[in-house]
Design a protein around this motif. Structure first.
Motif, PDB file in Angstrom:
ATOM      1  N   SER A  77     -41.823  51.384  13.203  1.00 32.16           N
ATOM      2  CA  SER A  77     -41.076  50.369  12.276  1.00 32.16           C
ATOM      3  C   SER A  77     -41.760  49.029  12.762  1.00 32.16           C
ATOM      4  O   SER A  77     -42.007  48.225  11.883  1.00 32.16           O
ATOM      5  CB  SER A  77     -39.434  50.471  12.323  1.00 32.16           C
ATOM      6  OG  SER A  77     -39.162  49.539  11.286  1.00 32.16           O
ATOM      7  N   CYS A  81     -45.075  48.662   9.909  1.00 35.00           N
ATOM      8  CA  CYS A  81     -44.357  48.470   8.836  1.00 35.00           C
ATOM      9  C   CYS A  81     -44.434  46.776   8.376  1.00 35.00           C
ATOM     10  O   CYS A  81     -43.582  46.214   8.519  1.00 35.00           O
ATOM     11  CB  CYS A  81     -42.955  48.774   8.697  1.00 35.00           C
ATOM     12  SG  CYS A  81     -42.608  50.804   8.943  1.00 35.00           S
ATOM     13  N   THR A  82     -45.826  46.661   7.983  1.00 34.61           N
ATOM     14  CA  THR A  82     -46.238  45.156   7.635  1.00 34.61           C
ATOM     15  C   THR A  82     -46.041  44.926   6.272  1.00 34.61           C
ATOM     16  O   THR A  82     -46.302  43.704   5.746  1.00 34.61           O
ATOM     17  CB  THR A  82     -47.395  44.782   8.184  1.00 34.61           C
ATOM     18  OG1 THR A  82     -48.395  45.872   7.909  1.00 34.61           O
ATOM     19  CG2 THR A  82     -47.560  44.887   9.864  1.00 34.61           C
ATOM     20  N   ARG A  88     -38.967  46.321   8.719  1.00 36.26           N
ATOM     21  CA  ARG A  88     -39.348  46.250   9.690  1.00 36.26           C
ATOM     22  C   ARG A  88     -38.672  46.012  10.995  1.00 36.26           C
ATOM     23  O   ARG A  88     -37.374  45.254  10.888  1.00 36.26           O
ATOM     24  CB  ARG A  88     -40.541  44.965   9.736  1.00 36.26           C
ATOM     25  CG  ARG A  88     -41.300  44.906  10.926  1.00 36.26           C
ATOM     26  CD  ARG A  88     -42.610  44.014  10.747  1.00 36.26           C
ATOM     27  NE  ARG A  88     -43.538  44.191  11.775  1.00 36.26           N
ATOM     28  CZ  ARG A  88     -44.667  43.472  11.601  1.00 36.26           C
ATOM     29  NH1 ARG A  88     -44.833  42.045  10.938  1.00 36.26           N
ATOM     30  NH2 ARG A  88     -45.458  43.561  12.684  1.00 36.26           N
ATOM     31  N   GLN A 104     -33.375  45.862  13.361  1.00 42.72           N
ATOM     32  CA  GLN A 104     -34.030  45.654  12.253  1.00 42.72           C
ATOM     33  C   GLN A 104     -33.764  44.685  11.110  1.00 42.72           C
ATOM     34  O   GLN A 104     -32.772  44.284  11.160  1.00 42.72           O
ATOM     35  CB  GLN A 104     -34.604  47.137  11.664  1.00 42.72           C
ATOM     36  CG  GLN A 104     -33.294  47.651  10.834  1.00 42.72           C
ATOM     37  CD  GLN A 104     -33.408  49.126  10.462  1.00 42.72           C
ATOM     38  OE1 GLN A 104     -34.428  49.970  10.706  1.00 42.72           O
ATOM     39  NE2 GLN A 104     -32.473  49.501   9.727  1.00 42.72           N
ATOM     40  N   LYS A 167     -36.718  47.754   0.104  1.00 44.01           N
ATOM     41  CA  LYS A 167     -37.459  47.892   1.327  1.00 44.01           C
ATOM     42  C   LYS A 167     -37.175  49.496   1.602  1.00 44.01           C
ATOM     43  O   LYS A 167     -36.122  49.910   1.692  1.00 44.01           O
ATOM     44  CB  LYS A 167     -37.008  47.236   2.516  1.00 44.01           C
ATOM     45  CG  LYS A 167     -37.468  45.766   2.466  1.00 44.01           C
ATOM     46  CD  LYS A 167     -36.989  44.908   3.793  1.00 44.01           C
ATOM     47  CE  LYS A 167     -37.589  43.526   3.667  1.00 44.01           C
ATOM     48  NZ  LYS A 167     -38.942  43.646   4.177  1.00 44.01           N
TER      49      LYS A 167
END
Length: 379
Positions: A77, A81-82, A88, A104, A167
């Motif tokens: 993550s 996870c960009t 993220r 997160q 997301k």
């Protein structure tokens, strides 16, 4: 790519294991409320006491969570996870006497499941907006060498109340493309049909156990491929449009899935016939083909109300054969068109009205031109 991605993640896990601090949650964070919980543990909305930054703290019980699996999810993550539609990690991770914890980005408006109205879904525009974002997010994750393997409404978090920014989160089951995992069957429409043998194996194991047979059975292993996520995105699209699931589980003893599979197979046969005609010189536009399909081979009753366009998308994503399944990127080709029959009819009505207006203008223009010619004395 698979080997490289897995090795890189393993190295990150090894390094972070050397610097895992032990903290007291109340000294560093003000916990506000529970955001969610499940078999993995729980997620709490919290604020950093010094900076005031809102965040989600994900708690994993140490008793049931290995340090390796915790660090794998945290590092994946944090480092991979960009994409703006992937949740993220924030670079904060620590342990307490009873939990492993990492921070997160927080989805302050809940998850996608909370806004889906049962047997109604969400509006079509919103559905396409959500699926466009997820298509990009999952394609990005695949490009880095990983498959999510657990796409479902509960793992998609909302950054606003209108789903303009969502997301995808929860990377506990994510694995590198090409890695091998034990096939696990679970009763869910999101479970891919290729692991149905695992269900049969589970039945056989229970049968042997009840008979007192101690003979062990060999595990069934599958290779992690992006097509796993494609299937889940197809089921999710259906869920958003209808507020239901297309079937309870994707096995041949499930009536809903069996009817879909029969329809799909008939479509595949017709596709082959069309390809033969195409190669012989007969050509038909794609829209006419979709309409003919709806008429000659109507989809199963659970797909009633869905347009020919989205049924073509389902044929891509919900292909029972994993090697022939379309990629998440395919979704982008179907955006902007009608996914519901009502929308399709309305668009057709508007197009017909526009054509009538255009015809009137053309006819009026013709009359005016004739009058001008007569005024000039032209013959």
């Amino acid at each position: 790519m698979a080997t490289t991605a897995a090795q890189e993640l393993d190295e990150l896990c090894y390094l972070s294991a050397q610097s895992l601090p032990s903290l007291k949650v109340s000294e560093h964070f003000q916990v506000v409320k529970l955001l969610g919980e499940g078999s993995y543990g729980k997620v709490m909305l919290a604020a950093h006491r010094k900076r005031g930054t809102p965040m989600a703290l994900k708690f994993f019980p140490r008793q049931s969570t290995s340090l390796t699996s915790f660090l794998r999810e945290y590092n994946l993550s944090l480092s991979y996870c960009t994409h703006p539609s992937l949740t993220r990690a924030l670079g904060i991770f620590f342990s307490t006497p009873t939990y492993y914890v990492f921070a997160q980005q927080a989805g302050l408006y809940g998850d996608l499941y909370s806004v889906i109205v049962s047997e109604v879904g969400i509006n079509e525009e919103c559905t396409q907006r959500v699926m466009a974002q997820l298509s990009g997010a999952v394609t990005h994750l695949h490009s880095l060498g990983f498959v999510h393997r657990d796409i479902k409404p509960e793992n998609i978090f909302l950054c606003d109340s209108s789903c303009r920014w969502v997301k995808l989160g929860d990377f506990g089951l994510a694995r590198a493309i090409g890695s091998t995992v034990r096939a696990v069957w679970y009763e869910s429409p999101f479970c891919t049909p290729e692991v149905e043998p695992a269900k049969e194996g589970e039945k056989e194991w229970k049968s042997r156990e009840s008979e007192g047979t101690q003979e062990e059975m060999e595990d069934i292993w599958i290779t992690v491929e992006p097509c796993i996520d494609s299937w889940a995105l197809g089921v999710l699209t259906y869920c958003l449009l209808t507020g239901c699931f297309p079937w309870e589980e994707s096995t041949h003893d499930d009536r809903g899935y069996r009817r879909y599979k029969q329809w799909f197979d008939r479509e595949a046969e017709k596709e082959k016939i069309r390809e033969d005609k195409w190669s012989s010189g007969e050509k038909t536009d794609s829209y006419t083909i979709m309409e003919e399909n709806q008429r000659d081979n109507p989809p199963p009753s659970q797909f009633q109300g869905l347009s020919s366009l989205v049924m073509t998308l389902f044929r891509e994503l919900l292909n029972p054969q994993p090697k022939l399944r379309g990629s998440p990127e395919e979704i982008l080709s179907y955006l902007g068109g009608a996914w519901l029959m009502e929308t399709e009819k309305e668009e057709r009505r508007k197009a017909e009205e526009a054509e009538k207006e255009a015809r009137k203008i053309r006819e009026a223009g013709g009359v005016e031109e004739e009058l001008v010619r007569e005024g000039r004395g032209e013959r």
